[in-house]
Write an enzyme that holds these catalytic residues in place. Structure first.
Site, PDB file in Angstrom:
ATOM      1  N   GLU A 158      44.181  24.938  39.668  1.00  0.00           N
ATOM      2  CA  GLU A 158      43.067  25.882  39.779  1.00  0.00           C
ATOM      3  C   GLU A 158      42.647  26.286  38.362  1.00  0.00           C
ATOM      4  OE1 GLU A 158      43.432  28.740  42.842  1.00  0.00           O
ATOM      5  OE2 GLU A 158      41.746  29.946  42.129  1.00  0.00           O
ATOM      6  N   ASN A 201      47.775  31.806  43.614  1.00  0.00           N
ATOM      7  CA  ASN A 201      47.326  31.627  44.997  1.00  0.00           C
ATOM      8  C   ASN A 201      48.329  30.648  45.611  1.00  0.00           C
ATOM      9  OD1 ASN A 201      45.039  33.238  44.608  1.00  0.00           O
ATOM     10  ND2 ASN A 201      43.849  31.504  43.857  1.00  0.00           N
ATOM     11  N   LYS A 278      50.768  37.696  43.218  1.00  0.00           N
ATOM     12  CA  LYS A 278      49.384  38.136  43.418  1.00  0.00           C
ATOM     13  C   LYS A 278      49.312  38.609  44.863  1.00  0.00           C
ATOM     14  CE  LYS A 278      44.646  36.232  43.554  1.00  0.00           C
ATOM     15  NZ  LYS A 278      43.786  35.095  43.153  1.00  0.00           N
ATOM     16  N   GLU A 282      41.933  38.784  46.591  1.00  0.00           N
ATOM     17  CA  GLU A 282      41.185  37.555  46.885  1.00  0.00           C
ATOM     18  C   GLU A 282      41.801  36.790  48.050  1.00  0.00           C
ATOM     19  OE1 GLU A 282      40.992  35.573  43.035  1.00  0.00           O
ATOM     20  OE2 GLU A 282      39.217  36.736  42.512  1.00  0.00           O
ATOM     21  N   ARG A 315      51.041  41.429  39.772  1.00  0.00           N
ATOM     22  CA  ARG A 315      49.716  41.394  39.132  1.00  0.00           C
ATOM     23  C   ARG A 315      48.847  42.586  39.534  1.00  0.00           C
ATOM     24  NH1 ARG A 315      46.374  36.839  39.912  1.00  0.00           N
ATOM     25  NH2 ARG A 315      45.827  36.439  37.759  1.00  0.00           N
ATOM     26  N   ARG A 327      34.058  47.062  40.716  1.00  0.00           N
ATOM     27  CA  ARG A 327      35.245  46.208  40.608  1.00  0.00           C
ATOM     28  C   ARG A 327      36.067  46.557  39.366  1.00  0.00           C
ATOM     29  NH1 ARG A 327      35.101  39.574  40.242  1.00  0.00           N
ATOM     30  NH2 ARG A 327      37.153  39.335  39.317  1.00  0.00           N
ATOM     31  N   ASP A 356      37.600  40.310  34.801  1.00  0.00           N
ATOM     32  CA  ASP A 356      38.239  38.995  34.843  1.00  0.00           C
ATOM     33  C   ASP A 356      38.211  38.481  33.413  1.00  0.00           C
ATOM     34  OD1 ASP A 356      39.542  36.872  35.855  1.00  0.00           O
ATOM     35  OD2 ASP A 356      38.046  36.335  37.338  1.00  0.00           O
ATOM     36  N   GLU A 378      48.106  39.859  30.587  1.00  0.00           N
ATOM     37  CA  GLU A 378      47.878  38.470  30.999  1.00  0.00           C
ATOM     38  C   GLU A 378      46.580  38.037  30.343  1.00  0.00           C
ATOM     39  OE1 GLU A 378      47.994  37.619  35.305  1.00  0.00           O
ATOM     40  OE2 GLU A 378      46.294  36.257  35.040  1.00  0.00           O
ATOM     41  N   GLU A 384      38.267  29.204  31.642  1.00  0.00           N
ATOM     42  CA  GLU A 384      37.523  29.282  32.904  1.00  0.00           C
ATOM     43  C   GLU A 384      36.075  29.713  32.682  1.00  0.00           C
ATOM     44  OE1 GLU A 384      39.318  31.832  35.837  1.00  0.00           O
ATOM     45  OE2 GLU A 384      37.595  31.698  37.189  1.00  0.00           O
TER      46      GLU A 384
HETATM   47  O1  GCW Z   1      38.932  34.930  38.344  1.00  0.00           O
HETATM   48  C1  GCW Z   1      39.690  34.488  39.300  1.00  0.00           C
HETATM   49  C2  GCW Z   1      39.688  33.003  39.261  1.00  0.00           C
HETATM   50  C3  GCW Z   1      40.595  32.515  40.333  1.00  0.00           C
HETATM   51  C4  GCW Z   1      41.980  33.062  40.066  1.00  0.00           C
HETATM   52  C5  GCW Z   1      41.918  34.587  40.004  1.00  0.00           C
HETATM   53  C6  GCW Z   1      43.251  35.212  39.653  1.00  0.00           C
HETATM   54  C7  GCW Z   1      44.057  32.055  40.593  1.00  0.00           C
HETATM   55  O2  GCW Z   1      38.375  32.543  39.435  1.00  0.00           O
HETATM   56  O3  GCW Z   1      40.590  31.126  40.320  1.00  0.00           O
HETATM   57  O4  GCW Z   1      42.887  32.664  41.043  1.00  0.00           O
HETATM   58  O5  GCW Z   1      40.998  34.964  39.043  1.00  0.00           O
HETATM   59  O6  GCW Z   1      43.459  35.473  38.487  1.00  0.00           O
HETATM   60  O7  GCW Z   1      44.032  35.465  40.540  1.00  0.00           O
END
Ligand code: GCW
Length: 673
Positions: A158, A201, A278, A282, A315, A327, A356, A378, A384
């Site tokens: 990922e 994930n 996590k 999400e 996390r 957010r 993010d 982290e 990304e």
């Molecule tokens: O921003 C998001 C990413 C996901 C990622 C998530 C996370 C692993 O787009 O791909 O999932 O963060 O950090 O948990």
């Protein structure tokens, strides 16, 4: 940075005459790894054969490596106090006289410390003048220095842009890819001491006996290099693997399941590091799925690993699509009430920014706001949001900015570094995590220059005070060239690169403008499952202006920062330009510090980013002949893509925003098409 090509300059001559043989007694896997690294590395670098001296005899020019237990020569030096100061993972490198012989000593309390010292020595040879007067002592600032791999069991990664996973799950444990050893060597060369093997994930399958045996095989390869293995447990695994009715963390049967599972892991991997989780984020299951809290979930898992000295990294990347919510404010609101409620072996793992891994964000307000909770940063090494593996974006500058951010938690000077390294609140378990950018591409990271980000992360995890320039300089010398003028040019390119990406993607505090694969621009929005995943949620462009009002007239997320930062950000006149549209919704005609209107300034920033890519191409092309043709050409090709992408971002962003600003493009900006 582990090519070990022969050094050619005058300085190399001095190193060459100061090292002749090595004495590395001991037959453990780690001592053998040190020998196996140093002999070819020094022979390569110095351009002469360096061998282990017969019977460990010392002579002038011997390099002695070990601990007081493995080496009688080191024991004879009475280094006990100095070694105690550098702790379990630190080391000393000294020029010494032993029995009248001039030798160089790499000494540590543990074999792992000696390994780190050996890698440090190789770095010295590659980057520093030779010295017969060495007196170095080093120790890492964080206890846990981890890479997080978002690797799936099917081999995909990922947000991975360098090929498939290095862990060939389908071949393990029967076949061991030699690149596993090289990965461990490279990580250990920077002092990285842990790897979380699977994606946050998580697939429950990673905890099945079959996959635990595969993970154990990886751990066996990593062990001599001090890289401990960690796993991400799927919170609902008791249901999915063994058919339990619930995964409620307060159900005794569930807690017992996790204890038994943890026993099983430690039987296979005695030095297993612990869990990264996590939860309730999400779509991932977590304690809240069963009506419990984050602390309930973390502490239950913490009890399972505490018996073995393991840790749980929980996390803080938590947010839900609550209508009207912000957010950026959610993790703080959700977790702060649990300050002081986490078990002593739990560390809250917090992304550098509150949304993010954007090209630029303010630091996450949890840093400095949960004094009774162990907190670790982290960061994301994989790009990304910064052009994947097609763009140069040297991230040490971004991480430096983050680590140096003053939280003001205990007055001025309460930097993020001091929060997380234990100095501000006396936190005992200190840690840092980076989301890896490695894959099975031959060059490891997809883009040759992206190796610098793996390197930079490791160097900062060891010493979070290093400057971005020092790191870039080291990496360039070790990896590309020793030609001083060229090193300076490459270092300049690296140091400028992240700001360039910010400029052509998301300048002035804009964020989350990307299209769905998180590569190109998509400010107009696109169908998403949740409103808080759409760019329009973030930029809020309208006829009256652009930006996200996080002040008292908006979501007031700015109140999560300590004074005087809160007021500085909240006041339009003192908010730094770089954070402007993160905290404010600003009219298009607003007069910026530069004297330009916001619209004109936005156009200029985009243009600056694009201009840099053209300039970078020329400067890189001029380095032809300095770097081997294969790597030079590969990077040159990537720069063509980066320039194309920068124009794409600028044109898309400006043409879209112009539909609201209704302003012409200023004359000093290329007209977007
Ligand atoms: O921003 C998001 C990413 C996901 C990622 C998530 C996370 C692993 O787009 O791909 O999932 O963060 O950090 O948990």
């Amino acid at each position: 940075w582990m090519r070990y090509d022969t050094l050619a300059d005058a300085n190399a001559q001095a190193w060459r005459s100061s090292i002749n043989t090595v004495v590395i007694p001991g037959d453990s896997p780690t001592m053998r790894a040190i020998l196996a690294e140093l002999v070819p590395a020094l022979s390569g670098l110095l351009g002469k054969s360096i061998a282990a001296s017969a019977n460990n005899t010392l002579a002038d020019g011997t390099l002695v490596v070990g601990t007081p237990s493995t080496s009688s020569a080191i024991a004879s030096l009475q280094l006990r106090d100095a070694l105690a100061k550098v702790g379990d993972e630190g080391f000393l490198i000294r020029s010494e006289k032993i029995d009248g012989r001039s030798v160089t000593v790499i000494a540590a309390s543990t074999e792992l410390g000696a390994l780190y010292g050996a890698f440090h020595f190789l770095r010295l040879v590659q980057t520093q003048p030779a010295s017969g007067n060495l007196n170095i002592s080093e120790k890492p600032r964080f206890l846990f220095r981890l890479l997080n791999h978002w690797d799936n069991l099917d081999g995909s990664i990922e947000r991975g842009y360098a090929g498939q996973s290095l862990w060939k799950w389908n071949e393990l444990p029967g076949t061991i890819d030699p690149r596993l050893t090289d990965y461990a060597r490279a990580s250990a060369s920077l002092g990285i001491n842990g790897a979380v093997l699977n994606n946050v994930n998580a697939d429950a399958k990673s905890l099945t006996p079959e996959y635990l045996r595969k993970a154990a095989a990886i751990a066996d390869v990593f062990r001599p290099y001090g890289v401990r293995v960690y796993l991400v447990p799927r919170f609902s695994a008791p249901i999915e693997i063994d058919g339990l009715e619930t995964a409620d963390p307060l159900d005794p049967k569930v807690a017992a399941w996790w204890k038994a599972k943890t026993d099983e892991i430690y039987k296979l991997i005695p030095d297993f590091g612990g869990y990264l989780v996590k939860a309730n984020s999400e779509g991932q299951p977590g304690p809240m799925t069963y009506g419990r809290t984050h602390a309930d979930g973390a502490n239950m898992l913490a009890a399972a690993v505490a018996r073995y000295g393991g840790i749980v990294m929980w996390r803080a990347f938590i947010y839900d699509p609550v209508p009207g919510s912000d957010r950026a404010a959610e993790a703080y609101n959700t977790l702060k009430p649990f300050d002081g409620k986490f078990a002593p072996n739990v560390i809250l793992q917090v992304k550098n920014g509150p949304v993010d891994f954007m090209p630029r964000e303010p630091f996450h307000p949890i840093f400095g706001s949960m004094p009774h909770t162990q907190v670790m940063p982290e960061v994301q090494i994989t790009q990304e949001y910064l052009g994947h593996s097609n763009s140069i974006a040297f991230l040490a500058t971004m991480w430096r900015e983050f680590l140096d951010s003053d939280t003001y938690a205990k007055g001025p000077g309460s930097t993020v570094t001091r929060v997380v390294d234990g100095r501000l609140y006396g936190q005992t378990l200190t840690a840092i995590a980076g989301v890896a950018n490695t894959g099975d591409d031959r060059n490891w990271t997809g883009h040759h220059l992206a190796q610098a980000n793996w390197f930079a992360y490791g160097r900062l995890a060891w010493n979070p005070d290093m400057s971005a320039r020092e790191i870039a300089d080291e990496w360039t010398e070790m990896t590309l060239t020793h030609d001083r003028k060229s090193v300076d040019e490459i270092v300049r390119l690296l140091l400028e690169s992240r700001e360039a990406v910010v400029n052509y993607e998301m300048p002035l505090g804009l964020a989350h403008l990307m299209d769905n694969p998180h590569y190109g621009p998509g400010p107009w929005g696109y169908p998403v499952a949740r409103p808080d995943w759409s760019p329009v949620y973030y930029h809020r462009a309208a006829n009256d202006g652009i930006g996200f009002d996080r002040t008292a007239t908006g979501t007031n997320a700015v109140a999560q920062y300590h004074e005087p930062l809160r007021s500085r950000y909240a006041d339009l006149s003192t908010c730094p330009d770089d954070m402007l549209l993160w905290f404010h919704h600003v009219p298009w005609t607003y007069k910026m510090r530069s004297g330009r209107t916001l619209w004109d300034e936005l156009c200029l920033r985009y243009q600056r980013g694009v201009d840099w890519t053209g300039d970078a191409r020329k400067r890189w092309d001029a380095l032809a002949g300095i770097i081997d043709a294969e790597r030079h050409t590969a990077v040159a090709r990537k720069l063509v893509i980066q320039q194309r992408d920068a124009k794409w971002w600028r044109d898309a962003g400006l043409l879209y925003f112009q539909t609201f600003s209704k302003q012409p493009f200023p004359a000093d900006v290329d007209q977007p098409t």
